[in-house]
Design an enzyme around this catalytic site. Structure first.
Site, PDB file in Angstrom:
ATOM      1  N   ASP A  36       0.844  -1.190   0.000  1.00 43.74           N
ATOM      2  CA  ASP A  36       0.000   0.000   0.000  1.00 43.74           C
ATOM      3  C   ASP A  36       0.885   1.249   0.000  1.00 43.74           C
ATOM      4  OD1 ASP A  36      -2.106   1.728   0.255  1.00 43.74           O
ATOM      5  OD2 ASP A  36      -2.997   0.751   1.993  1.00 43.74           O
ATOM      6  N   ASP A  37       0.732   2.086  -1.010  1.00 45.94           N
ATOM      7  CA  ASP A  37       1.471   3.366  -1.085  1.00 45.94           C
ATOM      8  C   ASP A  37       2.988   3.202  -1.236  1.00 45.94           C
ATOM      9  OD1 ASP A  37      -0.907   4.758  -0.735  1.00 45.94           O
ATOM     10  OD2 ASP A  37      -0.352   5.685   1.166  1.00 45.94           O
ATOM     11  N   CYS A  72      -5.664   5.002  -3.526  1.00 51.87           N
ATOM     12  CA  CYS A  72      -5.873   3.585  -3.192  1.00 51.87           C
ATOM     13  C   CYS A  72      -7.084   2.958  -3.862  1.00 51.87           C
ATOM     14  CB  CYS A  72      -6.027   3.407  -1.679  1.00 51.87           C
ATOM     15  SG  CYS A  72      -4.634   3.996  -0.718  1.00 51.87           S
ATOM     16  N   ASP A 306      -0.228  -0.275  -4.906  1.00 47.96           N
ATOM     17  CA  ASP A 306      -1.390   0.372  -5.536  1.00 47.96           C
ATOM     18  C   ASP A 306      -1.105   1.754  -6.090  1.00 47.96           C
ATOM     19  OD1 ASP A 306      -1.147   1.500  -3.021  1.00 47.96           O
ATOM     20  OD2 ASP A 306      -3.231   1.188  -2.419  1.00 47.96           O
TER      21      ASP A 306
END
Ligand code: NAG
Ligand code: NAG
Ligand code: NAG
Ligand code: NAG
Length: 508
Positions: A36-37, A72, A306
Protein backbone atom coordinates in the site's frame (compact mmCIF):
# COMPACT_ATOMS: atom_id res chain seq x y z
CA UNK A 1 20.92 -58.17 -14.65
CA UNK A 2 19.86 -57.00 -18.10
CA UNK A 3 16.28 -57.69 -17.20
CA UNK A 4 16.60 -55.81 -13.96
CA UNK A 5 18.22 -52.94 -15.79
CA UNK A 6 15.46 -52.94 -18.35
CA UNK A 7 12.80 -53.01 -15.72
CA UNK A 8 14.57 -50.28 -13.86
CA UNK A 9 14.89 -48.14 -17.00
CA UNK A 10 11.28 -48.54 -17.82
CA UNK A 11 10.18 -47.61 -14.40
CA UNK A 12 12.44 -44.54 -14.35
CA UNK A 13 11.14 -43.58 -17.76
CA UNK A 14 7.59 -44.05 -16.64
CA UNK A 15 8.25 -42.14 -13.48
CA UNK A 16 9.77 -39.21 -15.38
CA UNK A 17 6.94 -39.27 -17.91
CA UNK A 18 4.46 -39.19 -15.07
CA UNK A 19 6.25 -36.30 -13.39
CA UNK A 20 6.49 -34.23 -16.55
CA UNK A 21 2.93 -35.13 -17.49
CA UNK A 22 1.56 -33.94 -14.20
CA UNK A 23 3.78 -30.87 -14.27
CA UNK A 24 2.75 -29.79 -17.78
CA UNK A 25 -0.90 -30.41 -17.12
CA UNK A 26 -1.24 -28.75 -13.76
CA UNK A 27 -2.18 -25.12 -13.96
CA UNK A 28 0.32 -22.78 -12.31
CA UNK A 29 -0.26 -21.23 -8.91
CA UNK A 30 -0.07 -17.48 -8.43
CA UNK A 31 0.93 -15.51 -5.32
CA UNK A 32 0.19 -11.80 -5.66
CA UNK A 33 1.72 -9.51 -3.03
CA UNK A 34 0.24 -6.01 -3.07
CA UNK A 35 1.67 -3.31 -0.82
CA UNK A 36 0.00 0.00 0.00
CA UNK A 37 1.47 3.37 -1.09
CA UNK A 38 4.92 1.91 -1.85
CA UNK A 39 6.82 4.28 -4.16
CA UNK A 40 9.58 3.64 -6.66
CA UNK A 41 11.10 7.07 -7.18
CA UNK A 42 12.18 7.66 -3.54
CA UNK A 43 13.77 4.23 -3.29
CA UNK A 44 10.72 2.59 -1.76
CA UNK A 45 11.89 -0.84 -2.94
CA UNK A 46 15.42 -0.58 -1.52
CA UNK A 47 14.71 -1.79 2.03
CA UNK A 48 13.17 -5.02 0.68
CA UNK A 49 16.47 -6.73 -0.05
CA UNK A 50 15.18 -10.29 0.28
CA UNK A 51 12.14 -9.64 -1.91
CA UNK A 52 14.31 -8.22 -4.68
CA UNK A 53 16.62 -11.22 -4.49
CA UNK A 54 13.85 -13.82 -4.33
CA UNK A 55 11.44 -12.32 -6.86
CA UNK A 56 13.14 -9.64 -8.98
CA UNK A 57 16.55 -11.29 -9.43
CA UNK A 58 14.83 -14.59 -10.18
CA UNK A 59 12.61 -13.06 -12.82
CA UNK A 60 11.74 -9.68 -14.32
CA UNK A 61 11.96 -6.24 -12.71
CA UNK A 62 9.78 -3.73 -14.57
CA UNK A 63 11.06 -0.17 -14.64
CA UNK A 64 7.99 1.47 -16.21
CA UNK A 65 5.06 0.16 -14.19
CA UNK A 66 2.30 2.72 -13.56
CA UNK A 67 -0.86 2.96 -11.58
CA UNK A 68 -3.61 4.43 -13.74
CA UNK A 69 -4.85 6.35 -10.69
CA UNK A 70 -2.70 7.68 -7.80
CA UNK A 71 -5.20 6.86 -5.05
CA UNK A 72 -5.87 3.59 -3.19
CA UNK A 73 -9.49 2.72 -3.94
CA UNK A 74 -9.58 3.75 -7.63
CA UNK A 75 -6.28 1.92 -8.21
CA UNK A 76 -7.34 -1.23 -6.36
CA UNK A 77 -10.60 -1.25 -8.26
CA UNK A 78 -8.55 -1.16 -11.49
CA UNK A 79 -6.35 -4.00 -10.25
CA UNK A 80 -9.40 -6.16 -9.51
CA UNK A 81 -11.26 -5.40 -12.76
CA UNK A 82 -8.56 -4.63 -15.35
CA UNK A 83 -10.42 -1.41 -16.14
CA UNK A 84 -9.63 2.28 -16.12
CA UNK A 85 -11.40 4.37 -13.48
CA UNK A 86 -13.76 5.91 -16.09
CA UNK A 87 -15.00 2.39 -16.83
CA UNK A 88 -15.18 0.84 -13.33
CA UNK A 89 -16.64 3.93 -11.66
CA UNK A 90 -14.78 3.92 -8.33
CA UNK A 91 -13.64 7.55 -8.62
CA UNK A 92 -12.44 8.15 -5.07
CA UNK A 93 -12.13 6.56 -1.62
CA UNK A 94 -15.75 7.28 -0.57
CA UNK A 95 -18.82 5.07 -0.87
CA UNK A 96 -20.53 7.92 -2.74
CA UNK A 97 -17.60 7.93 -5.15
CA UNK A 98 -18.08 4.23 -5.92
CA UNK A 99 -15.51 2.70 -3.53
CA UNK A 100 -16.88 -0.76 -2.67
CA UNK A 101 -20.40 0.66 -3.24
CA UNK A 102 -23.42 -1.53 -3.95
CA UNK A 103 -23.28 -0.49 -7.59
CA UNK A 104 -19.60 -1.39 -7.78
CA UNK A 105 -20.31 -4.74 -6.19
CA UNK A 106 -23.16 -5.47 -8.59
CA UNK A 107 -21.52 -4.23 -11.80
CA UNK A 108 -17.78 -4.69 -11.26
CA UNK A 109 -16.98 -7.04 -8.42
CA UNK A 110 -19.02 -9.91 -9.83
CA UNK A 111 -16.89 -9.65 -12.94
CA UNK A 112 -13.48 -9.15 -11.28
CA UNK A 113 -10.60 -11.60 -11.83
CA UNK A 114 -11.19 -13.77 -8.69
CA UNK A 115 -14.54 -14.97 -10.08
CA UNK A 116 -12.80 -16.00 -13.33
CA UNK A 117 -10.12 -17.91 -11.45
CA UNK A 118 -12.77 -19.61 -9.34
CA UNK A 119 -14.64 -20.74 -12.45
CA UNK A 120 -11.40 -22.38 -13.63
CA UNK A 121 -11.19 -24.47 -10.48
CA UNK A 122 -8.68 -22.34 -8.57
CA UNK A 123 -8.54 -22.42 -4.82
CA UNK A 124 -8.43 -18.73 -3.82
CA UNK A 125 -7.11 -16.98 -0.72
CA UNK A 126 -7.25 -13.31 0.26
CA UNK A 127 -5.80 -11.55 3.30
CA UNK A 128 -5.41 -7.85 4.08
CA UNK A 129 -6.62 -4.52 2.77
CA UNK A 130 -9.15 -4.71 -0.03
CA UNK A 131 -11.05 -1.50 -0.87
CA UNK A 132 -11.10 1.42 1.58
CA UNK A 133 -14.86 1.17 2.30
CA UNK A 134 -14.91 -2.61 2.55
CA UNK A 135 -16.88 -3.88 5.56
CA UNK A 136 -18.77 -0.67 6.29
CA UNK A 137 -22.55 -0.89 6.71
CA UNK A 138 -23.26 0.90 3.44
CA UNK A 139 -21.04 -1.61 1.66
CA UNK A 140 -22.90 -4.62 3.07
CA UNK A 141 -20.93 -4.93 6.33
CA UNK A 142 -18.48 -7.72 7.10
CA UNK A 143 -21.09 -10.23 5.88
CA UNK A 144 -20.30 -9.23 2.32
CA UNK A 145 -17.58 -11.56 1.04
CA UNK A 146 -16.56 -10.62 -2.51
CA UNK A 147 -17.37 -13.43 -4.95
CA UNK A 148 -14.60 -15.72 -6.11
CA UNK A 149 -12.73 -16.07 -2.82
CA UNK A 150 -12.70 -19.36 -0.90
CA UNK A 151 -10.76 -18.06 2.09
CA UNK A 152 -11.41 -14.42 2.89
CA UNK A 153 -9.63 -12.30 5.53
CA UNK A 154 -10.68 -8.79 4.49
CA UNK A 155 -9.64 -5.72 6.50
CA UNK A 156 -12.55 -3.48 7.41
CA UNK A 157 -11.71 -0.01 6.12
CA UNK A 158 -8.38 1.56 5.36
CA UNK A 159 -4.88 0.36 6.26
CA UNK A 160 -3.89 0.19 9.93
CA UNK A 161 -1.50 -2.09 11.79
CA UNK A 162 -3.35 -2.59 15.09
CA UNK A 163 -6.89 -2.22 16.49
CA UNK A 164 -8.92 -3.30 13.48
CA UNK A 165 -11.56 -5.80 12.41
CA UNK A 166 -11.25 -8.46 9.76
CA UNK A 167 -14.09 -10.15 7.98
CA UNK A 168 -13.10 -13.80 8.23
CA UNK A 169 -15.33 -15.43 5.64
CA UNK A 170 -18.14 -13.03 6.58
CA UNK A 171 -17.68 -13.06 10.37
CA UNK A 172 -16.18 -10.13 12.25
CA UNK A 173 -12.89 -10.83 14.04
CA UNK A 174 -11.58 -8.03 16.24
CA UNK A 175 -7.90 -7.36 16.84
CA UNK A 176 -6.19 -5.29 19.51
CA UNK A 177 -2.59 -4.13 19.66
CA UNK A 178 -0.52 -7.06 20.90
CA UNK A 179 2.54 -8.00 18.90
CA UNK A 180 2.77 -10.30 17.00
CA UNK A 181 -0.70 -11.80 17.05
CA UNK A 182 -2.48 -8.57 16.10
CA UNK A 183 0.13 -6.94 13.84
CA UNK A 184 -1.70 -6.97 10.53
CA UNK A 185 1.24 -7.75 8.25
CA UNK A 186 2.11 -10.72 10.45
CA UNK A 187 -1.54 -11.85 10.57
CA UNK A 188 -1.59 -11.89 6.74
CA UNK A 189 1.72 -13.79 6.81
CA UNK A 190 0.53 -16.43 9.29
CA UNK A 191 -2.78 -17.02 7.51
CA UNK A 192 -1.00 -17.37 4.19
CA UNK A 193 1.28 -20.02 5.72
CA UNK A 194 -1.72 -21.77 7.17
CA UNK A 195 -3.47 -21.78 3.79
CA UNK A 196 -0.41 -23.36 2.16
CA UNK A 197 -0.35 -26.06 4.85
CA UNK A 198 -4.05 -26.88 4.75
CA UNK A 199 -5.16 -26.17 1.19
CA UNK A 200 -6.98 -28.57 -1.11
CA UNK A 201 -3.99 -30.15 -2.87
CA UNK A 202 -5.98 -31.21 -5.90
CA UNK A 203 -6.55 -27.60 -7.06
CA UNK A 204 -4.15 -24.90 -8.25
CA UNK A 205 -4.24 -21.82 -6.03
CA UNK A 206 -4.25 -18.04 -6.21
CA UNK A 207 -3.25 -16.03 -3.14
CA UNK A 208 -3.51 -12.27 -2.71
CA UNK A 209 -1.51 -10.87 0.22
CA UNK A 210 -2.45 -7.24 0.56
CA UNK A 211 -0.40 -5.54 3.25
CA UNK A 212 -1.06 -2.30 5.11
CA UNK A 213 2.66 -1.47 4.75
CA UNK A 214 3.84 1.11 4.02
CA UNK A 215 0.65 3.21 4.32
CA UNK A 216 0.02 5.51 7.29
CA UNK A 217 -0.03 5.32 10.30
CA UNK A 218 3.38 3.75 9.45
CA UNK A 219 3.57 1.54 12.56
CA UNK A 220 6.61 -0.80 12.41
CA UNK A 221 6.93 -4.12 14.21
CA UNK A 222 8.82 -3.56 17.50
CA UNK A 223 12.03 -5.20 16.28
CA UNK A 224 12.23 -2.73 13.39
CA UNK A 225 11.20 0.34 15.35
CA UNK A 226 14.65 1.89 15.22
CA UNK A 227 15.99 0.55 11.92
CA UNK A 228 17.29 2.93 9.24
CA UNK A 229 17.94 5.62 11.87
CA UNK A 230 20.40 7.39 9.53
CA UNK A 231 18.03 7.56 6.53
CA UNK A 232 16.12 10.58 5.32
CA UNK A 233 13.80 11.41 2.43
CA UNK A 234 15.92 11.75 -0.74
CA UNK A 235 16.89 15.31 -1.56
CA UNK A 236 17.37 15.02 -5.30
CA UNK A 237 14.99 16.00 -8.07
CA UNK A 238 11.99 18.12 -7.11
CA UNK A 239 12.53 17.82 -3.34
CA UNK A 240 11.79 21.18 -1.72
CA UNK A 241 11.65 22.93 -5.13
CA UNK A 242 8.97 25.46 -5.99
CA UNK A 243 6.59 24.24 -8.70
CA UNK A 244 6.01 27.72 -10.16
CA UNK A 245 4.91 26.51 -13.58
CA UNK A 246 2.39 24.01 -12.17
CA UNK A 247 -1.32 24.08 -11.36
CA UNK A 248 -2.51 26.06 -8.36
CA UNK A 249 -2.52 23.22 -5.82
CA UNK A 250 1.23 22.78 -6.27
CA UNK A 251 1.85 26.52 -6.19
CA UNK A 252 0.24 26.76 -2.70
CA UNK A 253 2.97 24.59 -1.11
CA UNK A 254 5.37 26.39 1.24
CA UNK A 255 8.89 26.32 -0.25
CA UNK A 256 11.38 26.07 1.33
CA UNK A 257 9.50 23.76 3.66
CA UNK A 258 9.29 24.66 7.37
CA UNK A 259 11.76 22.73 9.57
CA UNK A 260 9.07 20.67 11.25
CA UNK A 261 7.73 19.59 7.84
CA UNK A 262 11.22 18.44 6.83
CA UNK A 263 11.63 16.51 10.10
CA UNK A 264 8.20 14.98 9.82
CA UNK A 265 8.71 13.80 6.26
CA UNK A 266 12.11 12.29 7.18
CA UNK A 267 10.48 10.49 10.10
CA UNK A 268 7.72 9.16 7.83
CA UNK A 269 10.36 8.06 5.33
CA UNK A 270 12.08 5.89 7.97
CA UNK A 271 8.85 4.52 9.37
CA UNK A 272 7.66 3.49 5.91
CA UNK A 273 10.88 1.52 5.34
CA UNK A 274 10.52 -0.10 8.78
CA UNK A 275 6.99 -1.33 8.08
CA UNK A 276 8.25 -2.90 4.83
CA UNK A 277 10.68 -5.11 6.79
CA UNK A 278 7.77 -7.27 7.92
CA UNK A 279 6.63 -7.59 4.30
CA UNK A 280 10.16 -8.65 3.34
CA UNK A 281 10.09 -11.33 6.06
CA UNK A 282 6.73 -12.55 4.80
CA UNK A 283 7.92 -12.82 1.19
CA UNK A 284 11.03 -14.74 2.26
CA UNK A 285 9.00 -17.18 4.33
CA UNK A 286 6.36 -17.71 1.62
CA UNK A 287 9.06 -18.41 -0.99
CA UNK A 288 10.81 -20.85 1.36
CA UNK A 289 7.53 -22.57 2.16
CA UNK A 290 6.68 -22.95 -1.53
CA UNK A 291 10.12 -24.41 -2.07
CA UNK A 292 9.79 -26.88 0.80
CA UNK A 293 6.46 -28.01 -0.57
CA UNK A 294 7.87 -28.45 -4.08
CA UNK A 295 5.53 -25.78 -5.40
CA UNK A 296 7.99 -23.02 -6.24
CA UNK A 297 8.73 -24.18 -9.80
CA UNK A 298 5.08 -24.03 -10.77
CA UNK A 299 4.17 -20.79 -8.98
CA UNK A 300 4.22 -17.23 -10.28
CA UNK A 301 4.98 -14.58 -7.67
CA UNK A 302 3.90 -11.06 -8.59
CA UNK A 303 4.86 -8.10 -6.42
CA UNK A 304 3.38 -4.60 -6.81
CA UNK A 305 1.81 -1.63 -5.02
CA UNK A 306 -1.39 0.37 -5.54
CA UNK A 307 0.16 3.83 -5.96
CA UNK A 308 3.34 5.78 -5.29
CA UNK A 309 4.11 8.46 -2.71
CA UNK A 310 5.91 11.73 -2.14
CA UNK A 311 7.75 13.31 0.79
CA UNK A 312 8.73 16.92 0.14
CA UNK A 313 8.64 16.89 -3.70
CA UNK A 314 7.62 20.38 -4.89
CA UNK A 315 7.22 21.14 -1.17
CA UNK A 316 4.25 18.77 -0.77
CA UNK A 317 4.64 17.31 2.75
CA UNK A 318 3.41 13.70 2.51
CA UNK A 319 0.76 11.96 0.42
CA UNK A 320 -0.04 10.75 -3.11
CA UNK A 321 -2.87 12.00 -5.44
CA UNK A 322 -0.60 13.98 -7.79
CA UNK A 323 0.02 13.57 -11.49
CA UNK A 324 3.82 13.40 -11.10
CA UNK A 325 6.02 10.34 -11.45
CA UNK A 326 6.54 9.95 -7.69
CA UNK A 327 2.83 9.18 -7.21
CA UNK A 328 2.07 7.15 -10.33
CA UNK A 329 5.11 4.86 -10.63
CA UNK A 330 4.85 1.61 -8.67
CA UNK A 331 7.03 -1.49 -8.29
CA UNK A 332 6.43 -4.59 -10.38
CA UNK A 333 8.51 -7.77 -10.10
CA UNK A 334 7.51 -11.19 -11.41
CA UNK A 335 9.07 -14.64 -11.14
CA UNK A 336 7.55 -17.89 -12.35
CA UNK A 337 7.84 -21.06 -14.40
CA UNK A 338 10.25 -20.69 -17.30
CA UNK A 339 10.92 -17.00 -16.67
CA UNK A 340 14.64 -16.32 -17.04
CA UNK A 341 16.34 -14.71 -14.03
CA UNK A 342 17.92 -11.28 -13.87
CA UNK A 343 15.74 -9.62 -16.49
CA UNK A 344 14.80 -5.96 -16.62
CA UNK A 345 11.91 -4.74 -18.77
CA UNK A 346 11.40 -1.09 -19.65
CA UNK A 347 8.08 -1.72 -21.39
CA UNK A 348 5.10 0.39 -20.28
CA UNK A 349 2.79 -1.69 -18.07
CA UNK A 350 0.06 -0.71 -15.62
CA UNK A 351 -2.24 -1.86 -12.85
CA UNK A 352 -5.06 -2.53 -15.38
CA UNK A 353 -2.78 -5.18 -16.92
CA UNK A 354 -2.60 -7.37 -13.80
CA UNK A 355 -6.04 -9.04 -14.11
CA UNK A 356 -5.63 -9.93 -17.81
CA UNK A 357 -2.09 -11.16 -17.09
CA UNK A 358 -3.27 -13.49 -14.31
CA UNK A 359 -5.81 -15.14 -16.63
CA UNK A 360 -3.26 -15.37 -19.42
CA UNK A 361 -0.75 -17.05 -17.09
CA UNK A 362 -3.36 -19.52 -15.88
CA UNK A 363 -4.40 -20.93 -19.26
CA UNK A 364 -4.02 -18.27 -21.96
CA UNK A 365 -7.54 -16.98 -21.41
CA UNK A 366 -8.10 -13.55 -22.96
CA UNK A 367 -10.37 -11.56 -20.65
CA UNK A 368 -13.17 -9.79 -22.49
CA UNK A 369 -14.38 -6.32 -21.46
CA UNK A 370 -11.15 -5.15 -19.86
CA UNK A 371 -9.05 -2.12 -20.77
CA UNK A 372 -5.71 -3.69 -19.82
CA UNK A 373 -3.52 -6.16 -21.68
CA UNK A 374 -1.64 -9.22 -20.57
CA UNK A 375 2.07 -8.50 -20.14
CA UNK A 376 2.90 -12.20 -20.29
CA UNK A 377 4.90 -11.65 -23.54
CA UNK A 378 7.26 -9.37 -21.59
CA UNK A 379 8.01 -12.21 -19.15
CA UNK A 380 9.20 -14.44 -21.99
CA UNK A 381 10.90 -12.00 -24.37
CA UNK A 382 12.71 -14.83 -26.24
CA UNK A 383 9.42 -16.29 -27.40
CA UNK A 384 8.00 -13.08 -28.79
CA UNK A 385 8.80 -10.14 -31.00
CA UNK A 386 10.01 -6.96 -29.38
CA UNK A 387 7.01 -4.93 -30.54
CA UNK A 388 5.40 -3.33 -27.47
CA UNK A 389 1.79 -4.18 -26.65
CA UNK A 390 1.14 -0.47 -26.39
CA UNK A 391 3.48 2.44 -25.81
CA UNK A 392 1.20 4.75 -23.84
CA UNK A 393 -0.97 4.76 -20.76
CA UNK A 394 -3.77 6.93 -19.36
CA UNK A 395 -3.72 8.27 -15.77
CA UNK A 396 -6.88 9.62 -14.12
CA UNK A 397 -7.66 11.22 -10.76
CA UNK A 398 -10.79 12.83 -9.28
CA UNK A 399 -9.77 15.25 -6.55
CA UNK A 400 -11.26 14.74 -3.10
CA UNK A 401 -12.46 17.47 -0.75
CA UNK A 402 -13.98 17.87 2.71
CA UNK A 403 -16.06 20.82 3.88
CA UNK A 404 -14.29 21.26 7.19
CA UNK A 405 -10.48 21.24 7.04
CA UNK A 406 -9.37 20.64 10.63
CA UNK A 407 -6.90 23.16 11.98
CA UNK A 408 -7.27 25.50 8.99
CA UNK A 409 -10.34 27.63 9.83
CA UNK A 410 -10.10 29.83 6.74
CA UNK A 411 -10.32 26.74 4.53
CA UNK A 412 -13.95 25.86 5.27
CA UNK A 413 -15.96 24.93 2.15
CA UNK A 414 -13.01 25.69 -0.13
CA UNK A 415 -13.02 22.25 -1.72
CA UNK A 416 -9.74 21.20 -0.06
CA UNK A 417 -8.52 18.00 1.54
CA UNK A 418 -5.57 16.50 3.46
CA UNK A 419 -4.06 19.75 4.71
CA UNK A 420 -1.09 19.62 7.07
CA UNK A 421 -0.33 21.67 10.15
CA UNK A 422 0.81 24.58 7.97
CA UNK A 423 -2.36 24.26 5.90
CA UNK A 424 -0.55 23.00 2.82
CA UNK A 425 -3.17 20.84 1.14
CA UNK A 426 -2.57 17.65 -0.82
CA UNK A 427 -5.88 17.46 -2.69
CA UNK A 428 -8.83 19.57 -3.82
CA UNK A 429 -12.04 18.96 -5.74
CA UNK A 430 -10.42 20.42 -8.84
CA UNK A 431 -7.15 18.48 -8.58
CA UNK A 432 -9.00 16.40 -11.15
CA UNK A 433 -6.97 15.41 -14.14
CA UNK A 434 -6.29 13.06 -16.99
CA UNK A 435 -2.77 12.46 -18.34
CA UNK A 436 -1.39 10.62 -21.33
CA UNK A 437 2.10 9.15 -21.03
CA UNK A 438 3.43 8.25 -24.43
CA UNK A 439 6.70 7.18 -25.98
CA UNK A 440 7.38 9.31 -29.05
CA UNK A 441 10.76 8.69 -30.64
CA UNK A 442 13.44 10.13 -28.42
CA UNK A 443 10.87 11.62 -26.03
CA UNK A 444 8.38 10.28 -23.55
CA UNK A 445 5.70 12.93 -23.30
CA UNK A 446 3.39 13.24 -20.37
CA UNK A 447 0.44 15.46 -21.24
CA UNK A 448 -1.98 16.39 -18.45
CA UNK A 449 -5.17 18.41 -18.45
CA UNK A 450 -6.67 19.61 -15.19
CA UNK A 451 -10.36 20.29 -14.74
CA UNK A 452 -9.78 23.44 -12.73
CA UNK A 453 -10.96 26.92 -13.60
CA UNK A 454 -7.74 27.63 -15.50
CA UNK A 455 -8.02 24.44 -17.59
CA UNK A 456 -4.39 24.10 -16.63
CA UNK A 457 -2.14 22.02 -18.86
CA UNK A 458 1.16 20.43 -17.87
CA UNK A 459 3.48 18.69 -20.32
CA UNK A 460 6.80 17.05 -19.52
CA UNK A 461 9.37 15.18 -21.52
CA UNK A 462 10.16 12.42 -19.06
CA UNK A 463 13.29 11.37 -20.97
CA UNK A 464 15.06 14.72 -20.76
CA UNK A 465 13.32 15.94 -17.58
CA UNK A 466 12.56 12.92 -15.37
CA UNK A 467 11.84 15.10 -12.34
CA UNK A 468 9.22 17.14 -14.23
CA UNK A 469 10.85 20.45 -13.41
CA UNK A 470 9.91 22.20 -16.68
CA UNK A 471 6.37 22.44 -17.97
CA UNK A 472 6.66 22.49 -21.79
CA UNK A 473 3.10 23.60 -22.48
CA UNK A 474 3.86 27.27 -23.20
CA UNK A 475 6.77 26.52 -25.52
CA UNK A 476 5.42 23.52 -27.38
CA UNK A 477 4.40 23.74 -31.04
CA UNK A 478 0.56 24.09 -30.90
CA UNK A 479 0.20 21.42 -33.59
CA UNK A 480 2.16 18.94 -31.53
CA UNK A 481 0.07 19.82 -28.50
CA UNK A 482 -3.25 19.35 -30.29
CA UNK A 483 -2.03 15.97 -31.55
CA UNK A 484 -1.29 14.87 -27.96
CA UNK A 485 -4.54 16.39 -26.74
CA UNK A 486 -6.64 14.49 -29.31
CA UNK A 487 -5.11 11.23 -28.15
CA UNK A 488 -5.63 12.11 -24.49
CA UNK A 489 -9.31 12.91 -25.10
CA UNK A 490 -9.77 9.70 -27.04
CA UNK A 491 -8.30 7.58 -24.24
CA UNK A 492 -10.17 9.42 -21.50
CA UNK A 493 -13.42 7.88 -22.79
CA UNK A 494 -12.09 4.65 -24.35
CA UNK A 495 -13.54 1.27 -23.50
CA UNK A 496 -12.12 -2.24 -23.86
CA UNK A 497 -9.84 -2.94 -26.84
CA UNK A 498 -10.26 0.68 -28.02
CA UNK A 499 -7.99 1.61 -25.13
CA UNK A 500 -5.03 -0.20 -26.66
CA UNK A 501 -4.52 1.67 -29.89
CA UNK A 502 -5.22 5.21 -30.93
CA UNK A 503 -6.94 5.52 -34.36
CA UNK A 504 -4.47 6.80 -36.93
CA UNK A 505 -6.71 9.71 -38.00
CA UNK A 506 -6.14 11.18 -34.53
CA UNK A 507 -2.38 11.09 -34.94
CA UNK A 508 -1.99 13.48 -37.86
C1 NAG B 1 -5.57 0.32 20.54
O1 NAG B 1 -6.76 0.64 21.22
C2 NAG B 1 -6.56 0.78 22.66
C3 NAG B 1 -7.94 0.94 23.29
O2 NAG B 1 -8.64 1.99 22.67
C4 NAG B 1 -5.63 1.94 22.91
O3 NAG B 1 -5.41 2.08 24.29
C5 NAG B 1 -4.31 1.69 22.21
O4 NAG B 1 -3.47 2.80 22.34
C6 NAG B 1 -4.53 1.41 20.72
N1 NAG B 1 -3.26 1.01 20.13
C7 NAG B 1 -2.78 1.51 19.00
C8 NAG B 1 -1.47 1.00 18.52
O5 NAG B 1 -3.38 2.36 18.36
C1 NAG C 1 8.87 3.25 18.40
O1 NAG C 1 9.58 4.45 18.26
C2 NAG C 1 8.80 5.63 18.50
C3 NAG C 1 9.66 6.83 18.20
O2 NAG C 1 10.05 6.81 16.84
C4 NAG C 1 8.28 5.64 19.90
O3 NAG C 1 7.44 6.74 20.09
C5 NAG C 1 7.50 4.36 20.16
O4 NAG C 1 7.10 4.29 21.50
C6 NAG C 1 8.33 3.13 19.81
N1 NAG C 1 7.47 1.97 19.88
C7 NAG C 1 7.92 0.81 20.38
C8 NAG C 1 6.92 -0.32 20.36
O5 NAG C 1 9.04 0.64 20.79
C1 NAG D 1 21.75 -12.56 -11.30
O1 NAG D 1 22.91 -11.76 -11.50
C2 NAG D 1 23.77 -11.70 -10.38
C3 NAG D 1 24.92 -10.77 -10.72
O2 NAG D 1 24.43 -9.59 -11.25
C4 NAG D 1 24.29 -13.09 -10.06
O3 NAG D 1 25.08 -13.03 -8.90
C5 NAG D 1 23.12 -14.02 -9.81
O4 NAG D 1 23.59 -15.33 -9.64
C6 NAG D 1 22.14 -13.99 -10.97
N1 NAG D 1 20.97 -14.73 -10.58
C7 NAG D 1 20.55 -15.79 -11.25
C8 NAG D 1 19.39 -16.50 -10.65
O5 NAG D 1 21.05 -16.15 -12.30
C1 NAG E 1 -16.29 11.23 -3.99
O1 NAG E 1 -17.10 11.34 -5.15
C2 NAG E 1 -18.46 11.61 -4.86
C3 NAG E 1 -19.20 11.56 -6.18
O2 NAG E 1 -18.63 12.43 -7.09
C4 NAG E 1 -18.58 12.95 -4.15
O3 NAG E 1 -19.93 13.21 -3.84
C5 NAG E 1 -17.76 12.90 -2.87
O4 NAG E 1 -17.77 14.17 -2.25
C6 NAG E 1 -16.31 12.52 -3.19
N1 NAG E 1 -15.60 12.34 -1.94
C7 NAG E 1 -14.65 13.19 -1.53
C8 NAG E 1 -14.04 12.91 -0.20
O5 NAG E 1 -14.29 14.13 -2.20
Amino acid sequence: MATVNKLFNISVFQFLAFVSFSFCNSKPNIVFVLTDDQDVTMGGQLPMVKTKKLIGDNGVIFTNMFTTSPLCCPSRSSIMTGRYVHNHGAFNNSLSGGCSSKTWQQKQEIDAFPTKLKSKGYSTFFAGKYLNQYGHQGAGGVEHVPPGWDVWNGLVGNSVYYNYSLSVNGVREKHGDTYPQDYLTDVIHKRARNFLDKRDKSAPFFMMLSTPACHGPFTPAPQYNSSFADKQAPREGSYNKKGDDKHWLIRQAIVPMPDDTVQNSDDIFRRRWRTLQSVDDMVEDIVQTLKQKNLLDNTYIVFSSDNGYHLGQFGLPYDKRQLYEFDIRVPLMVRGPGIKPNQTSNKIVANIDLAPTFLDLVDRTVLPNVDGLSFRPYLYPDQNSSVPLRDFILIEHSGEHVNDVQGCPGYKNQGLNNCDRHCVCEDSWNNTFACLIQLQGASTFKTCELMDNENFVEIYDLKSDPYELTNLYKTMDPKQFSNLQRQLHYLATCKGPQCNSVPSNLLK
